[in-house]
Every structure is written in C-alpha cells, then in structure tokens.
Design a protein around this motif. Sequence first.
Motif, PDB file in Angstrom:
ATOM      1  N   SER A   1      38.578  37.028 -13.031  1.00 35.98           N
ATOM      2  CA  SER A   1      39.024  37.474 -14.349  1.00 35.98           C
ATOM      3  C   SER A   1      39.458  38.927 -14.227  1.00 35.98           C
ATOM      4  O   SER A   1      38.660  39.793 -13.853  1.00 35.98           O
ATOM      5  CB  SER A   1      37.892  37.342 -15.373  1.00 35.98           C
ATOM      6  N   LEU A   2      40.724  39.179 -14.543  1.00 30.78           N
ATOM      7  CA  LEU A   2      41.264  40.523 -14.388  1.00 30.78           C
ATOM      8  C   LEU A   2      41.065  41.344 -15.650  1.00 30.78           C
ATOM      9  O   LEU A   2      40.814  40.809 -16.734  1.00 30.78           O
ATOM     10  CB  LEU A   2      42.752  40.436 -14.033  1.00 30.78           C
ATOM     11  N   ALA A   3      41.198  42.632 -15.503  1.00 30.39           N
ATOM     12  CA  ALA A   3      41.031  43.542 -16.641  1.00 30.39           C
ATOM     13  C   ALA A   3      42.125  43.361 -17.678  1.00 30.39           C
ATOM     14  O   ALA A   3      41.973  43.769 -18.824  1.00 30.39           O
ATOM     15  CB  ALA A   3      40.999  44.982 -16.143  1.00 30.39           C
ATOM     16  N   ILE A   4      43.237  42.754 -17.299  1.00 28.71           N
ATOM     17  CA  ILE A   4      44.364  42.554 -18.226  1.00 28.71           C
ATOM     18  C   ILE A   4      44.285  41.190 -18.904  1.00 28.71           C
ATOM     19  O   ILE A   4      45.287  40.650 -19.367  1.00 28.71           O
ATOM     20  CB  ILE A   4      45.704  42.698 -17.481  1.00 28.71           C
ATOM     21  N   ASP A   5      43.068  40.610 -18.959  1.00 34.15           N
ATOM     22  CA  ASP A   5      42.841  39.311 -19.612  1.00 34.15           C
ATOM     23  C   ASP A   5      43.672  38.201 -18.973  1.00 34.15           C
ATOM     24  O   ASP A   5      44.284  37.369 -19.654  1.00 34.15           O
ATOM     25  CB  ASP A   5      43.135  39.389 -21.117  1.00 34.15           C
ATOM     26  N   LYS A   6      43.672  38.180 -17.675  1.00 32.69           N
ATOM     27  CA  LYS A   6      44.339  37.141 -16.920  1.00 32.69           C
ATOM     28  C   LYS A   6      43.366  36.589 -15.888  1.00 32.69           C
ATOM     29  O   LYS A   6      42.531  37.324 -15.358  1.00 32.69           O
ATOM     30  CB  LYS A   6      45.589  37.687 -16.226  1.00 32.69           C
ATOM     31  N   THR A   7      43.451  35.278 -15.622  1.00 37.02           N
ATOM     32  CA  THR A   7      42.538  34.642 -14.672  1.00 37.02           C
ATOM     33  C   THR A   7      43.312  34.086 -13.484  1.00 37.02           C
ATOM     34  O   THR A   7      44.348  33.447 -13.648  1.00 37.02           O
ATOM     35  CB  THR A   7      41.746  33.505 -15.342  1.00 37.02           C
ATOM     36  N   ILE A   8      42.789  34.342 -12.298  1.00 34.51           N
ATOM     37  CA  ILE A   8      43.346  33.783 -11.069  1.00 34.51           C
ATOM     38  C   ILE A   8      42.328  32.791 -10.528  1.00 34.51           C
ATOM     39  O   ILE A   8      41.181  33.145 -10.254  1.00 34.51           O
ATOM     40  CB  ILE A   8      43.631  34.877 -10.033  1.00 34.51           C
TER      41      ILE A   8
ATOM     42  N   GLY B   1      40.948  29.728  -7.827  1.00 37.10           N
ATOM     43  CA  GLY B   1      41.017  29.212  -6.466  1.00 37.10           C
ATOM     44  C   GLY B   1      41.373  30.230  -5.399  1.00 37.10           C
ATOM     45  O   GLY B   1      42.013  29.892  -4.414  1.00 37.10           O
ATOM     46  N   GLN B   2      40.934  31.468  -5.577  1.00 32.70           N
ATOM     47  CA  GLN B   2      41.230  32.513  -4.597  1.00 32.70           C
ATOM     48  C   GLN B   2      40.093  32.614  -3.578  1.00 32.70           C
ATOM     49  O   GLN B   2      38.926  32.738  -3.939  1.00 32.70           O
ATOM     50  CB  GLN B   2      41.413  33.864  -5.289  1.00 32.70           C
ATOM     51  N   GLN B   3      40.423  32.565  -2.297  1.00 30.75           N
ATOM     52  CA  GLN B   3      39.419  32.785  -1.262  1.00 30.75           C
ATOM     53  C   GLN B   3      39.081  34.271  -1.178  1.00 30.75           C
ATOM     54  O   GLN B   3      39.982  35.124  -1.221  1.00 30.75           O
ATOM     55  CB  GLN B   3      39.928  32.306   0.099  1.00 30.75           C
ATOM     56  N   LEU B   4      37.797  34.569  -1.025  1.00 27.90           N
ATOM     57  CA  LEU B   4      37.383  35.970  -0.934  1.00 27.90           C
ATOM     58  C   LEU B   4      36.010  36.078  -0.304  1.00 27.90           C
ATOM     59  O   LEU B   4      35.314  35.094  -0.087  1.00 27.90           O
ATOM     60  CB  LEU B   4      37.400  36.625  -2.317  1.00 27.90           C
ATOM     61  N   ASN B   5      35.625  37.316  -0.043  1.00 27.09           N
ATOM     62  CA  ASN B   5      34.266  37.644   0.359  1.00 27.09           C
ATOM     63  C   ASN B   5      33.978  39.058  -0.121  1.00 27.09           C
ATOM     64  O   ASN B   5      34.898  39.857  -0.314  1.00 27.09           O
ATOM     65  CB  ASN B   5      34.062  37.548   1.874  1.00 27.09           C
ATOM     66  N   LEU B   6      32.713  39.368  -0.340  1.00 26.45           N
ATOM     67  CA  LEU B   6      32.313  40.677  -0.846  1.00 26.45           C
ATOM     68  C   LEU B   6      31.693  41.485   0.277  1.00 26.45           C
ATOM     69  O   LEU B   6      30.657  41.112   0.843  1.00 26.45           O
ATOM     70  CB  LEU B   6      31.315  40.522  -1.998  1.00 26.45           C
TER      71      LEU B   6
ATOM     72  N   ILE C   1      39.588  44.157 -11.372  1.00 25.70           N
ATOM     73  CA  ILE C   1      38.838  42.904 -11.456  1.00 25.70           C
ATOM     74  C   ILE C   1      37.618  43.110 -12.343  1.00 25.70           C
ATOM     75  O   ILE C   1      36.766  43.967 -12.068  1.00 25.70           O
ATOM     76  CB  ILE C   1      38.414  42.434 -10.055  1.00 25.70           C
ATOM     77  N   LYS C   2      37.531  42.330 -13.379  1.00 28.82           N
ATOM     78  CA  LYS C   2      36.410  42.443 -14.308  1.00 28.82           C
ATOM     79  C   LYS C   2      35.238  41.559 -13.887  1.00 28.82           C
ATOM     80  O   LYS C   2      34.077  41.951 -14.000  1.00 28.82           O
ATOM     81  CB  LYS C   2      36.860  42.061 -15.719  1.00 28.82           C
ATOM     82  N   LEU C   3      35.563  40.379 -13.394  1.00 27.61           N
ATOM     83  CA  LEU C   3      34.530  39.386 -13.097  1.00 27.61           C
ATOM     84  C   LEU C   3      35.070  38.405 -12.069  1.00 27.61           C
ATOM     85  O   LEU C   3      36.266  38.119 -12.052  1.00 27.61           O
ATOM     86  CB  LEU C   3      34.139  38.645 -14.376  1.00 27.61           C
ATOM     87  N   PHE C   4      34.199  37.904 -11.202  1.00 21.09           N
ATOM     88  CA  PHE C   4      34.595  36.757 -10.389  1.00 21.09           C
ATOM     89  C   PHE C   4      33.443  35.760 -10.328  1.00 21.09           C
ATOM     90  O   PHE C   4      32.265  36.129 -10.402  1.00 21.09           O
ATOM     91  CB  PHE C   4      35.077  37.180  -8.986  1.00 21.09           C
ATOM     92  N   THR C   5      33.804  34.482 -10.227  1.00 21.26           N
ATOM     93  CA  THR C   5      32.834  33.389 -10.282  1.00 21.26           C
ATOM     94  C   THR C   5      32.919  32.554  -9.021  1.00 21.26           C
ATOM     95  O   THR C   5      34.002  32.136  -8.611  1.00 21.26           O
ATOM     96  CB  THR C   5      33.087  32.491 -11.506  1.00 21.26           C
ATOM     97  N   VAL C   6      31.758  32.293  -8.412  1.00 19.41           N
ATOM     98  CA  VAL C   6      31.657  31.462  -7.212  1.00 19.41           C
ATOM     99  C   VAL C   6      30.557  30.436  -7.440  1.00 19.41           C
ATOM    100  O   VAL C   6      29.382  30.802  -7.574  1.00 19.41           O
ATOM    101  CB  VAL C   6      31.326  32.303  -5.959  1.00 19.41           C
ATOM    102  N   ASP C   7      30.935  29.159  -7.521  1.00 17.41           N
ATOM    103  CA  ASP C   7      29.935  28.087  -7.699  1.00 17.41           C
ATOM    104  C   ASP C   7      28.977  28.392  -8.853  1.00 17.41           C
ATOM    105  O   ASP C   7      27.743  28.353  -8.687  1.00 17.41           O
ATOM    106  CB  ASP C   7      29.150  27.867  -6.401  1.00 17.41           C
ATOM    107  N   ASN C   8      29.533  28.717  -9.999  1.00 17.80           N
ATOM    108  CA  ASN C   8      28.746  29.000 -11.217  1.00 17.80           C
ATOM    109  C   ASN C   8      27.911  30.271 -11.123  1.00 17.80           C
ATOM    110  O   ASN C   8      27.057  30.525 -11.982  1.00 17.80           O
ATOM    111  CB  ASN C   8      27.829  27.816 -11.566  1.00 17.80           C
ATOM    112  N   ARG C   9      28.145  31.068 -10.095  1.00 22.65           N
ATOM    113  CA  ARG C   9      27.508  32.380 -10.002  1.00 22.65           C
ATOM    114  C   ARG C   9      28.528  33.422 -10.455  1.00 22.65           C
ATOM    115  O   ARG C   9      29.642  33.478  -9.930  1.00 22.65           O
ATOM    116  CB  ARG C   9      27.043  32.669  -8.568  1.00 22.65           C
TER     117      ARG C   9
END
Length: 229
Positions: free
Chosen positions: A66-73, A75-80, A103-111
């Motif tokens: 979830s981006l700061a501009i109220d847009k959602t991407i 199925g993006q692969q990532l790691n922290l 980036i405001k928020l990201f979700t991985v498997d309901n986390r």
Amino acid sequence: MKKLNISIMILSFFCHPILAQMLSNVEAIESGGSLTQYNMIGKERPAPEVKGDYYLFEDWVVADLSLAIDKTIKGQQLNLNLQDGDIEIPYGENVRILNREKIKLFTVDNRNFINARYIEGVNNKDAFLEIMEKGRIKVYCQYYSDVRPPTYVPGLAVGDRNYKILIKETYYIQWGSSFEIFSNDKKRNIKYFEGDQLTSEFIRKEKLRMNKIADFLEATRFYNNRHPD
C-alpha cells in the motif's frame, strides 16, 4: 635381568606423563586448540566468517504494498533487510531498493508491516513494524539484526569460531497517545487493563503471565474484542 626390568619400569613410569602430554598436544593440534606446553603451534586457522543473513524472510516472499498515494501494488516479490530497514526486490538479475518513504504498508501471508512514519510517537522512523494487535491497545513488533561474536574457547577447543547474525525482536505498546516498549514488569503491563473487570478476571482465570509477550497479546486480544477502536 631383574635389574633391567626394574630400569625399564622406572623409565616407563617417568615417560608415561610425557607420552600423555604428547598425545594431548596432538589432539589439541588436530582440534585447533591451544597447547599446554607450546604457544599456538599447529594447523593454521581460517579467518572467522559472518554466518547467516540480515533478512527477515529466508527467501523472496510475495507481498501486497500500500503506497502513500493511496495505491496498491499486488503480488510483488520482496524481502526486508534488517540491517538498514530497506525493502529489496528482485530486478532482473539484480536487486533494487524501494523508496521506503513511499510505502505505507505491506502484507505477507496476512502479516501486516507498517511504516513507522505512520505511527504516532515512534522515534525510529526508518523501520517497518509488524502489527501484532489492533484496537484500543495496539501492539507492534520491530525485527532487527545483531551480530554475535565467536564463542570459541581455545583452551577447551569448543564453541563457534565464526560471527553469527541473529534476528531479534522488540515489542511496543501504543495506548492512547503513549508509545512504549514492552517490558517484563508485570505490574506495569497489567495497568493497561485497569478499570476493565472482565479482562482482569480473564487474566486471573487463564493464569496469564503479564511479563510474557505471548500472554500479554492474549489479554490484549480479549480486551480489544470488547473495546475496538
């Protein structure tokens, strides 16, 4: 002949400690440990390495951002990367770092992991915290990396010769306008639920240990189900 036998026995008596010392030294050499009679002779030791990695996930994971501009991407692969708090993504044969401020928020498997910039009262704005509990009392978890030095003991030839990366956790509680680190203080932690008799009874009935984060989360879920935001 008897005199010769006695001489051999006497010689064997005095040589036995020397032989034992030699065997001890051989074992020490083979194991890379220090010697009792000599100073650091034996096999050359490899330089210590840093074992492990600084990432929260073992491999790339699929996330929704979830981006700061109220847009959602989706199925993006990532790691922290926990060393610097960056979100990394595969980019062809390379790796790119995303601008965390966007980036405001990201979700991985309901986390759900929220940008600390969007949490009131947080001092460290360059981090993503996992939302452990939502409601009137909110609980967050910040993951970070730490490096454990070698534990090798030369005299005993035991332990790990290498540095090891450890993934650690710090929990925070947001209650009203306060944002506090979770501690092992039972009396302090139970104060969050003062005035709510049912939650107090639930804590006593379930014998929850309020200095343990798992039990505190259980009490918080019970409380928040009755007092949603």
